[in-house]
Design an enzyme around this catalytic site. Structure first.
Site, short mmCIF file in Angstrom:
data_model
loop_
_atom_site.label_atom_id
_atom_site.label_comp_id
_atom_site.label_asym_id
_atom_site.label_seq_id
_atom_site.Cartn_x
_atom_site.Cartn_y
_atom_site.Cartn_z
N ASN A 1 44.51 89.47 33.52
CA ASN A 1 44.26 88.17 34.15
C ASN A 1 45.35 87.82 35.15
OD1 ASN A 1 42.12 88.10 32.43
ND2 ASN A 1 43.05 86.69 30.97
N ARG B 1 41.22 79.59 43.71
CA ARG B 1 41.53 79.95 42.31
C ARG B 1 42.93 79.46 41.94
NH1 ARG B 1 40.16 85.79 40.59
NH2 ARG B 1 40.37 84.74 38.60
N LEU C 1 33.46 88.44 22.78
CA LEU C 1 32.24 87.68 22.54
C LEU C 1 31.09 88.60 22.17
CD1 LEU C 1 31.36 84.72 22.68
CD2 LEU C 1 30.71 85.08 25.06
N HIS D 1 47.32 93.33 36.78
CA HIS D 1 46.55 93.10 38.01
C HIS D 1 47.19 92.03 38.89
CE1 HIS D 1 42.64 94.85 36.04
NE2 HIS D 1 43.47 95.78 36.46
P1 NAD Z 1 34.84 90.50 32.55
O1 NAD Z 1 34.26 89.28 33.18
O2 NAD Z 1 34.32 91.82 33.00
O3 NAD Z 1 34.62 90.46 30.98
C1 NAD Z 1 34.93 89.31 30.22
C2 NAD Z 1 34.69 89.66 28.75
O4 NAD Z 1 35.07 88.53 27.98
C3 NAD Z 1 33.24 89.97 28.42
O5 NAD Z 1 33.19 91.15 27.62
C4 NAD Z 1 32.77 88.75 27.62
O6 NAD Z 1 31.87 89.10 26.58
C5 NAD Z 1 34.07 88.27 27.03
N1 NAD Z 1 34.11 86.82 26.77
C6 NAD Z 1 33.56 85.83 27.51
N2 NAD Z 1 33.83 84.62 26.96
C7 NAD Z 1 34.56 84.87 25.84
C8 NAD Z 1 35.13 84.05 24.83
N3 NAD Z 1 35.04 82.71 24.87
N4 NAD Z 1 35.82 84.64 23.81
C9 NAD Z 1 35.93 85.99 23.76
N5 NAD Z 1 35.41 86.82 24.70
C10 NAD Z 1 34.74 86.27 25.72
O7 NAD Z 1 36.42 90.38 32.69
P2 NAD Z 1 37.50 91.51 32.52
O8 NAD Z 1 37.11 92.50 31.49
O9 NAD Z 1 38.81 90.84 32.46
O10 NAD Z 1 37.31 92.17 33.97
C11 NAD Z 1 37.96 93.26 34.33
C12 NAD Z 1 38.93 93.00 35.43
O11 NAD Z 1 38.44 93.23 36.73
C13 NAD Z 1 39.47 91.59 35.54
O12 NAD Z 1 40.43 91.30 34.63
C14 NAD Z 1 40.05 91.56 36.85
O13 NAD Z 1 41.47 91.62 36.81
C15 NAD Z 1 39.53 92.80 37.44
N6 NAD Z 1 39.67 92.73 38.80
C16 NAD Z 1 39.66 91.54 39.49
C17 NAD Z 1 40.04 91.51 40.76
C18 NAD Z 1 40.18 90.25 41.55
O14 NAD Z 1 39.59 89.22 41.31
N7 NAD Z 1 40.98 90.33 42.56
C19 NAD Z 1 40.39 92.68 41.37
C20 NAD Z 1 40.38 93.85 40.66
C21 NAD Z 1 40.04 93.86 39.37
#
Ligand code: NAD
Length: 233
Positions: free
Chosen positions: A92, A59, A203, A109
């Site tokens: 992010n 990543r 979205l 995060h």
């Molecule tokens: P998600 O994938 O759960 O959701 C993404 C959202 O973005 C969705 O609701 C989708 O509809 C929307 N979306 C997609 N494309 C889009 C676009 N072009 N324009 C507008 N919206 C769009 O991601 P999230 O909500 O960020 O996830 C929650 C968190 O879980 C992450 O941020 C991450 O930090 C977390 N997490 C990750 C890790 C890791 O990788 N180490 C660890 C712990 C927590």
């Protein structure tokens, strides 16, 4: 739009999707390819650190081939042009907000481009691959460096500062997040209790949809610049 003076913005993976960064929970998202318990928990790291390093190395390398998009740029423009205060809180771990020019930014995060030493607690900027043989630049012990990202079961960063800003804000905007992961998913309710206007730009409707006073659905690169224009007008 009424005049606001203190804005808190929460962003999630959706704001970086059009830059080419995978989201998590989509059908073809990151969690459909790997089990989060293997790569995003302290237990997964203890079991197989090489696997976890490989996941984040890939990543981190991917950051070189993505650029901030119009939504990141619009939030940086808001910070520059808004007469009041703007705090950007991102879930992010990419660096696209800072590359677009945002500086009042909290990575709740953590960040892909930083390492945390589990031995001495020091953090270091880190742009290369990381592995179990790397010594910590501060304490020089090998085997303790980990990506400076918050895994499931760990406490997100700067929660006190975030809660204090939400308690005082008059506009709370949530962008590109599915509203599944707490505590970020609970920010909208805190903002509502503080009397703020609450807006979702996503979205599709998130889990927390019913908590927002206003919602717009579509691509972040279209919704966010238009929303910023409205706030600044
Ligand atoms: P998600 O994938 O759960 O959701 C993404 C959202 O973005 C969705 O609701 C989708 O509809 C929307 N979306 C997609 N494309 C889009 C676009 N072009 N324009 C507008 N919206 C769009 O991601 P999230 O909500 O960020 O996830 C929650 C968190 O879980 C992450 O941020 C991450 O930090 C977390 N997490 C990750 C890790 C890791 O990788 N180490 C660890 C712990 C927590």
């Amino acid at each position: 739009m009424p005049r606001y003076s203190r804005i808190v913005i929460l962003t999630g993976a959706g704001i970086s999707a059009e830059s080419g960064v995978d989201t998590f929970r989509a059908k073809d998202g990151i969690w459909s390819k790997v089990d989060y318990r293997d790569v995003a928990t302290p237990q997964g790291f203890a079991r197989d650190p090489d696997r976890v390093h490989a996941f984040y190395n890939s990543r981190r390398r991917g950051l070189a081939s993505v650029e901030p998009n119009a939504a990141h740029a619009a939030l940086a423009r808001l910070e520059r042009a808004f007469a009041g205060t703007v705090l950007l809180v991102t879930q992010n771990i990419d660096d696209l907000h800072e590359r677009a020019g945002s500086s009042r930014l909290i990575h709740m995060h953590g960040e892909l481009v930083r390492a945390l030493c589990a031995n001495c607690g020091q953090r270091h900027e880190w742009s290369d691959d990381m592995d179990t043989d790397h010594p910590c630049p501060t304490c020089h012990s090998a085997g303790f460096l980990r990506p400076d990202v918050v895994w499931f079961g760990e406490m997100p960063y700067q929660m006190e500062r975030i809660s204090a800003a939400i308690a005082l804000c008059d506009l709370f905007v949530s962008i590109g997040t599915s509203g599944n992961v707490y505590p970020a998913a609970g920010f909208v309710e805190e903002a509502k209790m503080a009397g703020a206007h609450t807006v979702e730009l996503n979205l599709e409707p998130s889990e927390g949809r019913s908590h927002f006073a206003e919602a717009h659905y579509g691509l972040a690169t279209e919704l966010v610049p238009a929303f910023v224009d409205r706030v600044l007008s």
